[in-house]
Write a protein that holds these residues in place. Structure first.
Motif: not given
Length: 187
Positions: A6-11, A23-31, A36-49
């Motif tokens: 997966f690759r998740v990108n939030l701009t 402001t762009s944040i990118v997470f990628s991985g295979a598990r 799930q951690k990436a989605l939670a962190l992106l949501t937290e970052a979006a709420d902070g920005l």
């Protein structure tokens, strides 16, 4: 199933005075756990920005903190169909050259546009017919950047356009075989 990645990108684009700052944040991985951690962190970052004063006053849901969706729910939802491109209009990252003053500037068009105003007062016609696609991979953050330009030269020097992370873009050369500007070979 083991070879899924997966690759998740939030701009998020926000204004810094009169300047549009991404402001762009990118997470990628295979598990699945990492997704799930990436989605939670992106949501937290979006709420902070996200600044509540940028939200519409009647949009109480946008001002509240919302929990991250479970990965199963996110995967089950159908993505919305991309609206069709209006005839001869462009949107997204643009590198524009004014034919009057020969000045160059970059901008991000959030909506479909057919012209752009220059600081000299000239209206620059833009559309799929008179622009070409450019593409490069950022050396700093490894993200793919692409957009359109009305420059009609065979070479766009390094730094004419920047990645969303702020790093300057590489030299771009016209590739007539694919009718696009791409990174100069060997850079």
């Amino acid at each position: 199933m083991d070879n899924q990645k997966f690759r998740v990108n939030l701009t998020i684009y926000h204004t810094n005075g009169a300047v549009l700052s991404p402001t762009s944040i990118v997470f990628s991985g295979a598990r699945l756990e990492n997704l799930q951690k990436a989605l939670a962190l992106l949501t937290e970052a979006a709420d902070g920005l996200w600044s509540p004063d940028e939200a519409p006053a009647d949009d109480a849901a946008a001002q509240s903190v919302r929990p991250a969706l479970p990965a199963e729910t996110a995967a089950a939802e159908e993505p919305e169909a991309e609206p069709k491109r209006p005839a001869n209009k462009v949107k997204g990252l643009l590198l524009v050259k004014c034919p009057e003053c020969h000045g160059r500037f970059t901008t991000v068009a959030r909506d479909w546009v057919s012209e752009m105003g220059c600081s000299c007062g000239n209206k620059i016609k833009l559309g799929k017919d008179n622009t070409a696609r450019f593409e490069f991979t950022c050396k700093a953050c490894n993200s793919l950047n692409y957009g359109r330009t009305n420059i009609d030269e065979s070479y766009i020097p390094a730094g004419s356009i920047s990645c969303f992370c702020g790093a300057p873009g590489p030299d771009l050369v016209w590739r007539p075989d694919i009718r696009e500007y791409r990174e100069k070979e060997g850079t």
